[in-house]
Design a protein around this motif. Structure first.
Motif, PDB file in Angstrom:
ATOM      1  N   HIS A  52       0.846  -1.189   0.000  1.00 11.95           N
ATOM      2  CA  HIS A  52       0.000   0.000   0.000  1.00 11.95           C
ATOM      3  C   HIS A  52       0.885   1.244   0.000  1.00 11.95           C
ATOM      4  O   HIS A  52       1.857   1.308   0.756  1.00 11.95           O
ATOM      5  N   PHE A  65     -15.675   9.397   9.530  1.00  8.59           N
ATOM      6  CA  PHE A  65     -15.147   8.097   9.977  1.00  8.59           C
ATOM      7  C   PHE A  65     -13.641   7.987   9.790  1.00  8.59           C
ATOM      8  O   PHE A  65     -13.023   7.022  10.207  1.00  8.59           O
ATOM      9  N   HIS A 101      -0.802  -0.658  -4.356  1.00  8.85           N
ATOM     10  CA  HIS A 101      -2.172  -0.167  -4.169  1.00  8.85           C
ATOM     11  C   HIS A 101      -2.017   1.288  -3.715  1.00  8.85           C
ATOM     12  O   HIS A 101      -1.651   1.544  -2.567  1.00  8.85           O
ATOM     13  N   PRO A 166      -9.112   0.377  -7.117  1.00  7.84           N
ATOM     14  CA  PRO A 166      -9.528  -0.207  -5.844  1.00  7.84           C
ATOM     15  C   PRO A 166     -10.983   0.161  -5.556  1.00  7.84           C
ATOM     16  O   PRO A 166     -11.575   1.001  -6.241  1.00  7.84           O
ATOM     17  N   GLY A 167     -11.521  -0.445  -4.504  1.00  3.44           N
ATOM     18  CA  GLY A 167     -12.959  -0.279  -4.248  1.00  3.44           C
ATOM     19  C   GLY A 167     -13.313   0.807  -3.249  1.00  3.44           C
ATOM     20  O   GLY A 167     -14.472   0.914  -2.845  1.00  3.44           O
ATOM     21  N   GLY A 169     -14.037   4.400  -1.166  1.00  3.52           N
ATOM     22  CA  GLY A 169     -14.897   5.563  -1.374  1.00  3.52           C
ATOM     23  C   GLY A 169     -16.367   5.241  -1.521  1.00  3.52           C
ATOM     24  O   GLY A 169     -17.198   6.132  -1.596  1.00  3.52           O
ATOM     25  N   ASN A 206     -12.670  -3.105  -7.826  1.00  8.18           N
ATOM     26  CA  ASN A 206     -13.310  -3.721  -6.658  1.00  8.18           C
ATOM     27  C   ASN A 206     -14.377  -2.788  -6.118  1.00  8.18           C
ATOM     28  O   ASN A 206     -14.422  -1.612  -6.487  1.00  8.18           O
ATOM     29  N   ILE A 243     -15.811  -6.077  -1.032  1.00  4.37           N
ATOM     30  CA  ILE A 243     -15.020  -6.031   0.205  1.00  4.37           C
ATOM     31  C   ILE A 243     -15.803  -5.305   1.298  1.00  4.37           C
ATOM     32  O   ILE A 243     -15.865  -4.066   1.310  1.00  4.37           O
ATOM     33  N   LEU A 245     -15.904  -3.593   4.510  1.00  5.41           N
ATOM     34  CA  LEU A 245     -14.893  -3.056   5.433  1.00  5.41           C
ATOM     35  C   LEU A 245     -15.553  -2.755   6.770  1.00  5.41           C
ATOM     36  O   LEU A 245     -16.477  -1.942   6.842  1.00  5.41           O
ATOM     37  N   LYS A 283     -13.974 -10.518  -0.465  1.00 10.97           N
ATOM     38  CA  LYS A 283     -12.717 -10.360   0.279  1.00 10.97           C
ATOM     39  C   LYS A 283     -13.013 -10.038   1.742  1.00 10.97           C
ATOM     40  O   LYS A 283     -13.669  -9.042   2.041  1.00 10.97           O
ATOM     41  N   GLN A 315      -6.777   2.083   8.056  1.00 11.57           N
ATOM     42  CA  GLN A 315      -7.492   1.413   9.150  1.00 11.57           C
ATOM     43  C   GLN A 315      -6.677   1.416  10.444  1.00 11.57           C
ATOM     44  O   GLN A 315      -7.240   1.525  11.530  1.00 11.57           O
TER      45      GLN A 315
HETATM   46  O1  V47 Z   1     -13.015   4.058   1.342  1.00  9.12           O
HETATM   47  C1  V47 Z   1     -11.701   4.830   6.215  1.00  9.12           C
HETATM   48  C2  V47 Z   1     -12.214   2.950   4.590  1.00  9.12           C
HETATM   49  C3  V47 Z   1     -11.351   2.754   2.541  1.00  9.12           C
HETATM   50  C4  V47 Z   1     -12.099   3.803   8.082  1.00  9.12           C
HETATM   51  O2  V47 Z   1      -9.959  -2.527  -3.489  1.00  9.12           O
HETATM   52  C5  V47 Z   1     -12.210   2.884   7.042  1.00  9.12           C
HETATM   53  O3  V47 Z   1      -8.713  -4.205  -2.917  1.00  9.12           O
HETATM   54  C6  V47 Z   1     -12.715   1.217   8.540  1.00  9.12           C
HETATM   55  O4  V47 Z   1     -10.975   0.887   0.010  1.00  9.12           O
HETATM   56  N1  V47 Z   1     -12.659   2.074   9.577  1.00  9.12           N
HETATM   57  C7  V47 Z   1     -10.073   2.704   1.775  1.00  9.12           C
HETATM   58  N2  V47 Z   1     -12.509   1.595   7.265  1.00  9.12           N
HETATM   59  C8  V47 Z   1      -9.494   1.313   1.770  1.00  9.12           C
HETATM   60  C9  V47 Z   1     -10.050   0.476   0.658  1.00  9.12           C
HETATM   61  C10 V47 Z   1      -9.484  -0.837   0.330  1.00  9.12           C
HETATM   62  C11 V47 Z   1      -8.750  -1.535   1.265  1.00  9.12           C
HETATM   63  C12 V47 Z   1      -8.227  -2.771   0.900  1.00  9.12           C
HETATM   64  C13 V47 Z   1      -8.403  -3.293  -0.346  1.00  9.12           C
HETATM   65  C14 V47 Z   1      -9.130  -2.573  -1.281  1.00  9.12           C
HETATM   66  C15 V47 Z   1      -9.281  -3.126  -2.654  1.00  9.12           C
HETATM   67  C16 V47 Z   1      -9.683  -1.352  -0.950  1.00  9.12           C
HETATM   68  O5  V47 Z   1     -11.042   2.651   3.915  1.00  9.12           O
HETATM   69  C17 V47 Z   1     -12.197   3.987   2.464  1.00  9.12           C
HETATM   70  C18 V47 Z   1     -13.043   3.860   3.706  1.00  9.12           C
HETATM   71  O6  V47 Z   1     -14.233   3.195   3.442  1.00  9.12           O
HETATM   72  N3  V47 Z   1     -11.985   3.555   5.903  1.00  9.12           N
HETATM   73  N4  V47 Z   1     -11.758   4.993   7.541  1.00  9.12           N
HETATM   74  C19 V47 Z   1     -12.347   3.375   9.408  1.00  9.12           C
HETATM   75  N5  V47 Z   1     -12.331   4.210  10.448  1.00  9.12           N
END
Ligand code: V47
Length: 355
Positions: A52, A65, A101, A166-167, A169, A206, A243, A245, A283, A315
């Motif tokens: 990353h 968040f 990424h 990536p997925g 937003g 994603n 995914i 999250l 995932k 995260q």
């Molecule tokens: O869109 C932000 C999230 C995302 C927090 O596509 C939070 O393979 C939890 O999208 N708690 C970015 N989540 C990360 C992401 C991602 C990660 C891994 C793999 C892929 C992929 C995509 O992180 C943001 C948001 O939704 N995020 N703050 C939080 N407090």
């Protein structure tokens, strides 16, 4: 079993009906999701060796968040330069990474040309590295800030070397919830439009869903259904993975009172697997679930766990134990120990190595 049977027979039902899937017990949902997963992937658990890179945390937007962007709760702002980013990519490549990424804050400081140039330099120097970069939220930000159409930004990403998106937003598509948690950011129909345009260009992406904060179960189902509907109408590329999250609660401004139990999390993953018959992979992102629950989730519909990551800043700032990624040996050992076959994949799910 009436509702489940209707879903499994492919009947299209509204989210107000499908939310009742949560009334089934976890074992029933898990057994069905596991059957679907096993038919597709047997007992393989997919992962990749990735790195990353988050170029900056100085952000023009304020998502409640988010603990990553520089703010009162995170005063340590930073901005990487090109040499730093290239060095990270070089080290990652030497350690065996197949993917970088790259996701940034919505930085008011980088120019459009600098950003696209950064992708070009990485691609030129490391042509074998898959560049997964630019969430739809960033595409939307670039489009507004630099007065370019979505199509133009996406075409420039492709000509600069970005391979997939990536997925991030997506958060939760319900606009009322978005207004509270991420006002000002890309709207849900825009997020979907950007991915749709990307897929029409023959590309893959994603889709995430941020859950476990102030959304309801029905909002989650609605989110999943919007993705399912869009994937049905895609020609060209499409979504590789969904995914979910799990929201992490530290260092941010979202005032959440109660958090989902592990049962609720696993039900959400199982329901996603049952409903999303047209998105190949689910995932269970270990960075938000923790490795143990991410492995249990592999028995409840998930088939992927993400990757080694190396440095995780989004995260982990919000409380997750993922700041320094995971060593390949540990990831492989833990997947095996949980009774699965670890399968290293590339970013588009071609198998690289079975351990
Ligand atoms: O869109 C932000 C999230 C995302 C927090 O596509 C939070 O393979 C939890 O999208 N708690 C970015 N989540 C990360 C992401 C991602 C990660 C891994 C793999 C892929 C992929 C995509 O992180 C943001 C948001 O939704 N995020 N703050 C939080 N407090």
């Amino acid at each position: 079993m009436e509702l489940l049977n209707r879903v499994l027979e492919g009947e299209n039902l509204p989210s107000s009906e499908l939310v009742k899937l949560y009334d089934y017990d976890l074992y029933t949902l898990g057994e069905i999701a596991d059957e679907i997963r096993k038919k597709r992937f047997a007992n393989q658990v997919f992962f990749n060796i990735n790195r990353h890179i988050n170029p900056s945390n100085i952000c023009a937007d304020v998502c409640k968040f988010c603990a990553f962007s520089a703010s009162r709760k995170n005063p340590n702002s930073y901005e990487m330069n090109l040499d730093e980013i290239l060095l990270i990519a070089k080290n990652a490549s030497e350690k065996g990474a197949k993917e970088v990424h790259i996701v940034s804050s919505h930085s008011p400081n980088y120019t459009y040309e600098w950003y696209m140039g950064m992708f070009k330099e990485i691609k030129n120097a490391f042509p074998h590295l898959h560049i997964k970069a630019m969430t739809a939220a960033e595409v939307d930000y670039f489009s507004r800030r630099f007065a370019k159409s979505y199509e133009q930004v996406l075409e420039d990403m492709i000509s600069s070397g970005v391979d997939s998106m990536p997925g991030g937003g997506a958060e939760i598509f319900n606009e009322e919830i978005r207004k509270i948690i991420c006002q000002g950011k890309v709207k849900s129909n825009e997020w979907l439009e950007i991915h749709s345009l990307w897929h029409k260009m023959g590309r893959y992406s994603n889709a995430t869903m941020l859950f476990g904060h102030i959304e309801s179960r029905e909002h989650r189902i609605d989110h999943i259904l919007r993705l399912k509907q869009m994937q049905n109408t895609q020609n060209g590329g499409g979504y590789n993975a969904f995914i979910p999250l799990l929201y992490q609660k530290e260092n941010n401004y979202l005032n959440v009172k109660s958090f989902p139990t592990s049962q609720e999390i696993l039900k959400t993953i199982a329901i996603a697997r049952i409903l999303l018959d047209n998105i190949p992979h689910i995932k269970a992102y270990w960075a938000t679930l923790g490795l143990n629950l991410a492995l249990v989730a592999q028995e409840f519909g998930a088939d992927d766990i993400d990757g080694t990551i190396e440095v995780e800043s989004i995260q982990s700032r919000a409380g997750a134990k993922s700041a320094s990624g995971m060593e390949l040996e540990e990831l492989v050992y833990k997947i095996k120990d949980a009774g699965f076959v670890p399968v290293e994949r590339d970013s588009l799910y071609h198998i690289i190595k079975t351990y």
